[in-house]
Design a protein around this motif. Structure first.
Motif, short mmCIF file in Angstrom:
data_model
loop_
_atom_site.label_atom_id
_atom_site.label_comp_id
_atom_site.label_asym_id
_atom_site.label_seq_id
_atom_site.Cartn_x
_atom_site.Cartn_y
_atom_site.Cartn_z
N MET A 271 0.81 -1.21 0.00
CA MET A 271 0.00 0.00 0.00
C MET A 271 0.85 1.27 0.00
O MET A 271 0.32 2.36 -0.18
CB MET A 271 -0.93 0.00 1.21
CG MET A 271 -2.05 -1.01 1.12
SD MET A 271 -3.10 -0.99 2.60
CE MET A 271 -4.49 -1.97 2.03
N SER A 330 -9.05 0.51 4.38
CA SER A 330 -8.82 0.37 2.95
C SER A 330 -9.64 1.37 2.15
O SER A 330 -9.14 2.00 1.20
CB SER A 330 -9.15 -1.06 2.51
OG SER A 330 -8.99 -1.21 1.12
N GLN A 333 -8.25 5.00 2.83
CA GLN A 333 -6.90 5.13 2.27
C GLN A 333 -6.94 5.25 0.76
O GLN A 333 -6.16 6.00 0.16
CB GLN A 333 -6.04 3.91 2.65
CG GLN A 333 -5.61 3.87 4.10
CD GLN A 333 -5.13 2.49 4.51
OE1 GLN A 333 -5.25 2.13 5.67
NE2 GLN A 333 -4.61 1.71 3.58
N SER A 334 -7.84 4.50 0.14
CA SER A 334 -7.96 4.55 -1.32
C SER A 334 -8.30 5.96 -1.79
O SER A 334 -7.75 6.45 -2.78
CB SER A 334 -9.03 3.56 -1.80
OG SER A 334 -8.68 2.24 -1.46
N TRP A 362 -3.68 10.14 4.34
CA TRP A 362 -3.48 8.70 4.18
C TRP A 362 -2.83 8.10 5.42
O TRP A 362 -3.25 7.05 5.91
CB TRP A 362 -2.61 8.45 2.95
CG TRP A 362 -2.43 7.00 2.62
CD1 TRP A 362 -3.21 6.25 1.80
CD2 TRP A 362 -1.41 6.12 3.11
NE1 TRP A 362 -2.75 4.95 1.75
CE2 TRP A 362 -1.64 4.84 2.55
CE3 TRP A 362 -0.32 6.28 3.97
CZ2 TRP A 362 -0.83 3.74 2.82
CZ3 TRP A 362 0.48 5.19 4.25
CH2 TRP A 362 0.23 3.93 3.68
N PHE A 366 -4.14 5.07 7.74
CA PHE A 366 -3.37 3.83 7.76
C PHE A 366 -2.87 3.50 9.16
O PHE A 366 -2.87 2.33 9.57
CB PHE A 366 -2.17 3.96 6.81
CG PHE A 366 -1.31 2.73 6.73
CD1 PHE A 366 -1.58 1.74 5.80
CD2 PHE A 366 -0.21 2.57 7.57
CE1 PHE A 366 -0.79 0.59 5.72
CE2 PHE A 366 0.58 1.44 7.50
CZ PHE A 366 0.30 0.44 6.57
N TRP A 370 -4.38 -0.42 9.08
CA TRP A 370 -3.51 -1.40 8.42
C TRP A 370 -2.10 -1.44 9.00
O TRP A 370 -1.33 -2.34 8.66
CB TRP A 370 -3.46 -1.13 6.92
CG TRP A 370 -4.70 -1.62 6.23
CD1 TRP A 370 -5.91 -0.98 6.15
CD2 TRP A 370 -4.86 -2.86 5.53
NE1 TRP A 370 -6.82 -1.74 5.46
CE2 TRP A 370 -6.21 -2.90 5.06
CE3 TRP A 370 -4.03 -3.94 5.26
CZ2 TRP A 370 -6.71 -3.99 4.33
CZ3 TRP A 370 -4.53 -5.01 4.54
CH2 TRP A 370 -5.85 -5.03 4.09
N ASN A 428 -4.20 -0.32 -2.31
CA ASN A 428 -5.11 0.25 -1.31
C ASN A 428 -6.55 -0.14 -1.62
O ASN A 428 -7.33 -0.44 -0.72
CB ASN A 428 -4.97 1.77 -1.27
CG ASN A 428 -3.80 2.24 -0.44
OD1 ASN A 428 -3.92 2.46 0.76
ND2 ASN A 428 -2.63 2.38 -1.06
#
Length: 482
Positions: A271, A330, A333-334, A362, A366, A370, A428
């Protein structure tokens, strides 16, 4: 081997090992462009710089593979953490005294191998010596918080040394990694191994002794011992077969659990976090166009944000469950990564400043999702007989993907510019369907009840802990406040 265990010492010993990992991830990123480093390394080109940085990652992959090998389980979780920290100390001495690229890479290889030992077995050691279900996830997840804290500290130290002159600008920050590795050795060595490791190696008396020290209640310790022995009986005779990684016909679904964990960690580290970790200052300075001092300050702020977010996510990971944290992470973040790529493509000064803001966004997402959750998930879902292999392979996926991104990143920047970030945006996005369709919720289960998550017929029978007993914190057992 010691027969006394203090869970708090175990926690802090492994945490210092992760602090060392984070320190290494951040320390070079802040000094790569300094005149002192460039002079000592004879102004390395982009490919050479990438190899200097990425050699640590490839060596960490090797260290994880060694720790995950079938024979590695004979020495226990504790020894791997101590040995890894000791190897890191040797590598740090070589790195800090380097006057050539070859010597620096050799030192970083030593550090990486030691790091692979620590990060592959440290979470297992913590998970297996945590006395309660509710604290297991937070205490394992916080390890990543300490790794991020190490990175943030390294960047701020680097920033402070930019006002110094001479070789001390980069050599002293690199050498300071010894502090964390030494603390990991001192805090971890006096402890016994995990009780589950003793039972796995047919040493039940020692396992029960450690459980009694963990819980301070002989009756509760005996019940946990019964559950561990029941789990081992369920897994007797089950061997990992290559075909099971595709179609798993085993009762405990060991291969499925290992495969899911490896893919989870692999996706997490595709990512873009390691690209951001290792080249933070370069990204802000060269590709976003900030002034050197501003770039250093932004790097320190970004890594500090990453550390804070990791701690927050770890502490509250029991609320909502593992899957929800990963799914929301996810998705958000995308959005930030796609916006970051689009703004870099515009290329104007205003767009570059906005891109920096998207990068902070981001990191904000994250860091609590993640960053810690993959560590928690793989440390608790692996079957006991293959836990060292499963976690080791999961962590090896981290380092292999990290090596790929960190080594290819600078070269990709030179060849295709901002388009290299499209790669990270794709992963991501892919994180969402992977978690939704493949991962199972592991929150709220003891380690001995994980088999039933994959096969209800394997639910622990009579004599097992009640839900209340499984979540009660015995006085003096786990004093750590999260």
């Amino acid at each position: 081997m010691p027969t006394t265990i203090r869970p708090t010492l175990v926690l802090w010993g492994v945490r210092m090992g992760f602090m060392s990992y984070g320190w290494d991830a951040g320390v070079l990123g802040g000094v790569l462009l300094t005149p002192a480093f460039q002079s000592a390394m004879k102004a390395p080109d982009a490919t050479t710089t990438a190899m200097i940085v990425a050699s640590f990652l490839l060596a960490s992959w090797l260290g994880c593979c060694i720790a995950a090998s079938p024979w590695s389980d004979t020495v226990g979780r504790r020894i791997w953490v101590v040995a890894g920290a000791a190897v890191q100390i040797v590598g740090t001495i070589i790195s800090a005294s380097s006057y050539s690229v070859g010597q620096l890479i050799a030192g970083r290889v030593f550090i990486g191998i030691g790091n692979g030992f620590v990060v592959s077995q440290g979470p297992v050691y913590v998970a297996e010596t945590t006395g309660t279900v509710k604290q297991r996830g937070p205490l394992v997840g916080i390890l990543m918080g300490f790794a991020c804290a190490g990175t943030a500290c390294a960047y701020w130290i680097d920033f402070g040394f930019t006002y110094a002159t001479g070789q001390v600008v980069w050599r002293l920050p690199v050498a300071m990694q010894i502090i964390w590795s030494l603390l990991a050795v001192v805090l971890t060595y006096p402890n016994a191994d995990s009780p589950r490791w003793y039972f796995l190696h047919n040493r039940p008396d020692e396992g029960k002794l450690v459980l009694q020290q963990m819980y301070g209640d002989n009756t509760l310790a005996e019940k946990v011992a019964v559950e561990i022995q029941t789990e081992l009986k369920q897994e007797v005779g089950e061997k990992l077969r290559f075909s099971d990684f595709f179609v798993d016909k085993s009762e405990t679904k060991a291969a499925t659990r290992i495969r899911d964990g490896v893919l989870l960690v692999g996706v997490a580290y595709l990512m873009g976090i390691n690209m951001i970790f290792y080249y933070m200052t370069t990204i802000f300075q060269v590709y976003i166009g900030l002034a050197p001092t501003t770039a250093s300050i932004c790097s320190g702020a970004a890594t500090t944000l990453l550390a804070i977010g990791s701690f927050v996510g770890s502490i509250f990971c029991e609320k909502g469950g593992r899957r929800k944290w990963l799914l929301w992470g996810s998705a958000l973040q995308s959005v930030f990564m796609i916006a970051f790529v689009a703004l870099l493509a515009v290329g104007t000064k205003a767009a570059s400043s906005a891109a920096a803001a998207m990068l902070f966004g981001w990191i904000l997402v994250f860091s609590p999702t993640w960053a810690p959750l993959p560590y928690i998930y793989i440390s608790e879902t692996m079957p006991l007989r293959h836990r060292h292999t499963g976690v080791g392979l999961g962590m090896s996926a981290q380092w292999l993907m990290a090596f790929l991104t960190v080594y290819a990143g600078p070269i990709g920047f030179e060849k295709v510019g901002w388009k290299i970030w499209v790669w990270f945006a794709v992963f991501n996005v892919l994180g969402f369907p992977y978690v939704y369709f493949f991962l199972r919720e592991s929150r709220g289960r003891s380690l001995e009840h994980m088999n039933a998550l994959y096969n209800e017929k394997l639910a622990v029978g009579s004599g097992s802990l009640s839900p209340d007993e499984g979540s009660v914190i015995q006085e003096g057992v786990v004093e750590e406040k999260v």
